[in-house]
Design an enzyme around this catalytic site. Structure first.
Site, short mmCIF file in Angstrom:
data_model
loop_
_atom_site.label_atom_id
_atom_site.label_comp_id
_atom_site.label_asym_id
_atom_site.label_seq_id
_atom_site.Cartn_x
_atom_site.Cartn_y
_atom_site.Cartn_z
N LYS A 1 37.49 26.05 51.40
CA LYS A 1 36.21 25.98 50.70
C LYS A 1 35.81 24.53 50.42
O LYS A 1 36.62 23.60 50.61
CB LYS A 1 36.32 26.80 49.41
CG LYS A 1 36.62 28.27 49.63
CD LYS A 1 36.56 29.00 48.29
CE LYS A 1 37.20 30.36 48.35
NZ LYS A 1 37.10 31.07 47.05
N TYR B 1 29.96 37.19 50.75
CA TYR B 1 30.41 37.65 49.44
C TYR B 1 29.62 38.87 48.96
O TYR B 1 29.56 39.13 47.75
CB TYR B 1 30.30 36.52 48.42
CG TYR B 1 31.45 35.52 48.52
CD1 TYR B 1 32.78 35.95 48.47
CD2 TYR B 1 31.22 34.16 48.63
CE1 TYR B 1 33.84 35.06 48.55
CE2 TYR B 1 32.28 33.25 48.70
CZ TYR B 1 33.58 33.71 48.66
OH TYR B 1 34.63 32.83 48.72
N PHE C 1 29.58 36.39 38.31
CA PHE C 1 29.84 35.07 38.88
C PHE C 1 29.22 34.89 40.27
O PHE C 1 29.39 33.85 40.90
CB PHE C 1 31.34 34.79 38.94
CG PHE C 1 32.16 35.80 39.71
CD1 PHE C 1 32.25 35.75 41.09
CD2 PHE C 1 32.85 36.79 39.04
CE1 PHE C 1 33.01 36.67 41.81
CE2 PHE C 1 33.61 37.74 39.74
CZ PHE C 1 33.69 37.67 41.14
N ARG D 1 47.55 35.85 53.31
CA ARG D 1 47.27 36.14 51.88
C ARG D 1 48.43 35.68 51.00
O ARG D 1 48.23 35.12 49.93
CB ARG D 1 47.05 37.64 51.69
CG ARG D 1 45.76 38.16 52.28
CD ARG D 1 44.55 37.87 51.46
NE ARG D 1 44.52 38.59 50.19
CZ ARG D 1 43.48 38.59 49.37
NH1 ARG D 1 42.39 37.88 49.67
NH2 ARG D 1 43.51 39.26 48.24
N THR E 1 44.49 35.14 43.58
CA THR E 1 43.09 34.67 43.47
C THR E 1 42.91 33.75 42.28
O THR E 1 42.21 32.74 42.36
CB THR E 1 42.14 35.89 43.33
OG1 THR E 1 42.27 36.69 44.51
CG2 THR E 1 40.70 35.45 43.17
N ARG F 1 47.38 27.91 46.50
CA ARG F 1 46.76 27.83 45.17
C ARG F 1 47.78 27.44 44.10
O ARG F 1 47.45 26.72 43.16
CB ARG F 1 46.08 29.16 44.83
CG ARG F 1 44.83 29.41 45.68
CD ARG F 1 44.37 30.84 45.53
NE ARG F 1 43.15 31.12 46.26
CZ ARG F 1 42.81 32.35 46.64
NH1 ARG F 1 43.59 33.38 46.37
NH2 ARG F 1 41.68 32.54 47.30
N ASN G 1 39.21 27.82 43.90
CA ASN G 1 40.57 28.21 44.31
C ASN G 1 40.88 27.85 45.77
O ASN G 1 41.77 28.40 46.39
CB ASN G 1 40.82 29.70 44.02
CG ASN G 1 39.89 30.61 44.78
OD1 ASN G 1 39.08 30.16 45.58
ND2 ASN G 1 40.01 31.90 44.54
N HIS H 1 39.68 30.91 50.97
CA HIS H 1 39.41 32.34 51.07
C HIS H 1 40.22 32.88 52.24
O HIS H 1 40.30 32.23 53.29
CB HIS H 1 37.93 32.62 51.30
CG HIS H 1 37.65 34.04 51.65
ND1 HIS H 1 37.47 35.01 50.69
CD2 HIS H 1 37.56 34.67 52.85
CE1 HIS H 1 37.28 36.18 51.29
NE2 HIS H 1 37.33 35.99 52.60
N GLU I 1 34.71 39.85 58.76
CA GLU I 1 34.53 38.43 58.43
C GLU I 1 34.63 37.54 59.68
O GLU I 1 33.88 36.58 59.81
CB GLU I 1 35.55 38.02 57.37
CG GLU I 1 35.27 38.67 56.02
CD GLU I 1 36.25 38.30 54.94
OE1 GLU I 1 35.98 38.63 53.77
OE2 GLU I 1 37.30 37.69 55.24
P1 CMP Z 1 37.82 34.52 47.23
O1 CMP Z 1 39.16 34.87 47.67
O2 CMP Z 1 36.99 33.63 48.09
O3 CMP Z 1 36.99 35.85 46.97
C1 CMP Z 1 36.00 35.98 46.00
C2 CMP Z 1 35.86 34.77 45.17
O4 CMP Z 1 35.14 34.93 43.97
C3 CMP Z 1 37.24 34.32 44.72
O5 CMP Z 1 37.94 33.82 45.80
C4 CMP Z 1 36.88 33.33 43.65
O6 CMP Z 1 36.60 32.06 44.19
C5 CMP Z 1 35.61 33.93 43.10
N1 CMP Z 1 35.84 34.53 41.81
C6 CMP Z 1 36.54 35.64 41.54
N2 CMP Z 1 36.53 35.89 40.21
C7 CMP Z 1 35.79 34.91 39.65
C8 CMP Z 1 35.41 34.62 38.34
N3 CMP Z 1 35.80 35.40 37.31
N4 CMP Z 1 34.66 33.53 38.11
C9 CMP Z 1 34.26 32.76 39.14
N5 CMP Z 1 34.59 32.99 40.43
C10 CMP Z 1 35.35 34.05 40.68
#
Ligand code: CMP
Length: 153
Positions: free
Chosen positions: A10, A50, A58, A86, A92, A103, A113, A116, A127
């Protein structure tokens, strides 16, 4: 079973100069890069990627973030690639990610984070089709595979 999965490094990963280190981890594990590109993501692509989170509070911030700077899209192939990647990426919420994961070693905040990774077979197929055209996914042989991987199953 040989699988393909999508990884996005990202905008925070690109801005923090972690692209090479993250790609190295996947390469060193034995995963094969079958697609790779730098993408300046527009809002339409971000919202499609997304879409499952559209109703979440969010969502707007997530789309703002993923479109804020280029990212790296990678298609990886290997045995059980979806779950292997993963596990390498970690939880996450980075404060729950164990050391040794990307992470767990490099991130602290859920909104930033770093990576993805597709979370299942259906998601990976959808995807990969969203981020790569068929011509951008390349089949090729690696000489190292006879040392790193068993015969194809
Ligand atoms: P990702 O694995 O890209 O999939 C969905 C993304 O949403 C996740 O990583 C985070 O970057 C984001 N995400 C999930 N929960 C939250 C949250 N509570 N606040 C902000 N971003 C979030």
């Amino acid at each position: 079973m040989t699988e393909r999965t999508l990884v996005l490094i990202k905008p925070d990963g690109v801005q923090r100069l972690l692209v090479g280190r993250m790609i190295s981890r996947f390469e060193e594990r034995g995963l094969k890069i079958v697609g790779l590109k730098l993408v300046a993501v527009d809002r339409a692509l971000a919202e499609r990627h997304y879409a499952v989170h559209r109703a979440k509070p969010f969502f707007g911030g997530l789309v703002d973030f993923i479109t804020s700077s280029p990212l790296i899209a990678i298609a990886l192939e290997g045995p059980s690639a979806i779950s292997v990647v993963r596990t390498m990426v970690g939880a996450t919420r980075p404060h729950e990610a164990v050391p040794g994961t990307i992470r767990g070693d490099f991130a602290l905040e859920t909104a930033q984070n770093l990576v993805h990774a597709s979370d299942g077979a259906e998601t990976a197929a959808a995807e990969l089709a969203l981020w790569f055209s068929p011509a951008e996914l390349v089949d090729y042989e690696r000489d190292i595979d006879r040392w790193a991987l068993a015969a194809a199953d």
